[in-house]
Design a protein around this motif. Structure first.
Motif, PDB file in Angstrom:
ATOM      1  N   GLN A  30      -5.080  -8.804  -2.312  1.00  0.00           N
ATOM      2  CA  GLN A  30      -5.618  -7.498  -2.683  1.00  0.00           C
ATOM      3  C   GLN A  30      -6.337  -7.603  -3.382  1.00  0.00           C
ATOM      4  O   GLN A  30      -7.305  -7.253  -2.977  1.00  0.00           O
ATOM      5  CB  GLN A  30      -4.332  -7.230  -3.048  1.00  0.00           C
ATOM      6  N   HIS A  57      -8.057   4.906  -0.798  1.00  0.00           N
ATOM      7  CA  HIS A  57      -7.584   4.234   0.386  1.00  0.00           C
ATOM      8  C   HIS A  57      -6.238   3.624   0.186  1.00  0.00           C
ATOM      9  O   HIS A  57      -5.326   3.443   0.544  1.00  0.00           O
ATOM     10  CB  HIS A  57      -8.205   3.840   1.313  1.00  0.00           C
ATOM     11  N   LYS A  58      -6.329   2.833  -1.574  1.00  0.00           N
ATOM     12  CA  LYS A  58      -5.169   1.473  -1.494  1.00  0.00           C
ATOM     13  C   LYS A  58      -4.576   1.790  -2.404  1.00  0.00           C
ATOM     14  O   LYS A  58      -4.449   0.608  -3.660  1.00  0.00           O
ATOM     15  CB  LYS A  58      -5.816   0.045  -1.295  1.00  0.00           C
ATOM     16  N   GLY A 110       0.915  -1.121  -0.205  1.00  0.00           N
ATOM     17  CA  GLY A 110       0.124   0.157   0.196  1.00  0.00           C
ATOM     18  C   GLY A 110       0.609   1.609  -0.214  1.00  0.00           C
ATOM     19  O   GLY A 110       0.028   2.388  -0.013  1.00  0.00           O
ATOM     20  N   GLU A 111       2.090   0.889   0.114  1.00  0.00           N
ATOM     21  CA  GLU A 111       2.678   2.423   0.948  1.00  0.00           C
ATOM     22  C   GLU A 111       4.168   2.416  -0.981  1.00  0.00           C
ATOM     23  O   GLU A 111       4.405   3.075  -1.147  1.00  0.00           O
ATOM     24  CB  GLU A 111       3.784   2.385   1.645  1.00  0.00           C
ATOM     25  N   TYR A 162     -11.784   2.442  -2.388  1.00  0.00           N
ATOM     26  CA  TYR A 162     -10.398   0.919  -2.042  1.00  0.00           C
ATOM     27  C   TYR A 162     -10.167   2.169  -3.203  1.00  0.00           C
ATOM     28  O   TYR A 162      -8.712   1.908  -2.249  1.00  0.00           O
ATOM     29  CB  TYR A 162     -11.426   0.328  -2.873  1.00  0.00           C
ATOM     30  N   ALA A 206      -1.810  -0.925  -3.859  1.00  0.00           N
ATOM     31  CA  ALA A 206      -2.323  -2.070  -4.242  1.00  0.00           C
ATOM     32  C   ALA A 206      -3.773  -1.714  -5.215  1.00  0.00           C
ATOM     33  O   ALA A 206      -3.272  -3.288  -6.007  1.00  0.00           O
ATOM     34  CB  ALA A 206      -3.311  -2.199  -2.493  1.00  0.00           C
TER      35      ALA A 206
END
Length: 205
Positions: free
Chosen positions: A67, A101-102, A26-27, A98, A105
């Motif tokens: 994921q 936030h991700k 996610g980063e 989604y 991903a």
């Protein structure tokens, strides 16, 4: 930060490692996540990770699978809504949230189709297939017949949604609400256009 080493059951340890991979993905891009980094974060040896996963590629594959499943679960059609366009709007809204936030991903899953790893490509393809089938099951409720042509149109719409979301992540030039309306409105228009075009061609023949 390195976690302190604690004893866990095999299932719990495997779950912990996958969750760490998902958090890292996610980063930053999945391909930059090393076994060494995961081991350090988990407070375990690199060798222990290979007890649970055959290779770095296998670990990456399990992360992508998780994921993808999370994305599928998050965008499942609401069962308490009957109007097909509202069902679509609800699913698209969940999809946009989604992605918000991700982001990495999401990109990791949809860009999996371009991966050199056939298993990761397979995850991306299956994810698209599940999401496309959800739409195709309900498309007759829009007054559009399911056919090879509409299946092609839905596949094209999915690609449009993905690329639009990738661009929006990088440069959100519209609001969330405007983006959702663009994505929702495009599907019936595209599908109807394909249906009309096919009908015209059939009449000419």
């Amino acid at each position: 930060m390195t976690a302190s080493r604690t004893r866990m059951s095999p299932d719990a340890r495997r779950r912990q490692l996958i969750d760490l991979g998902i958090a890292m993905a996610g980063e930053r891009p999945l391909e930059t996540i090393t076994i060494e980094a995961v081991a350090e974060a988990a407070g375990v040896s690199k060798g222990l990770i290979f007890h649970y996963f055959e290779s770095k590629a296998d670990f990456h594959l399990q992360v992508v699978r998780e994921q993808a499943q999370g994305m599928i679960d998050r965008t499942a059609p609401r069962e308490d809504v009957t109007d097909v366009l509202e069902v679509l709007r609800s699913s698209v809204s969940a999809y946009v949230d989604y992605v918000s936030h991700k982001g990495n991903a999401f990109i990791g899953v949809i860009r999996g189709a371009a991966s050199a790893d056939p298993d990761i490509r397979g995850v991306a393809d299956r994810t698209r297939a599940v999401m496309s089938e959800r739409i195709l099951e309900r498309i007759p409720e829009m007054g559009i017949e399911r056919s090879p042509s509409t299946e092609l149109a839905v596949a094209g719409w999915m690609a449009f949604v993905e690329e639009t979301l990738v661009r929006w992540l990088a440069d959100p030039v519209t609001t969330r609400e405007e983006l959702i309306e663009i994505l929702v409105g495009a599907l019936p228009l595209l599908s109807q256009l394909v249906g009309d075009t096919v009908g015209t061609i059939e009449q000419l023949h």
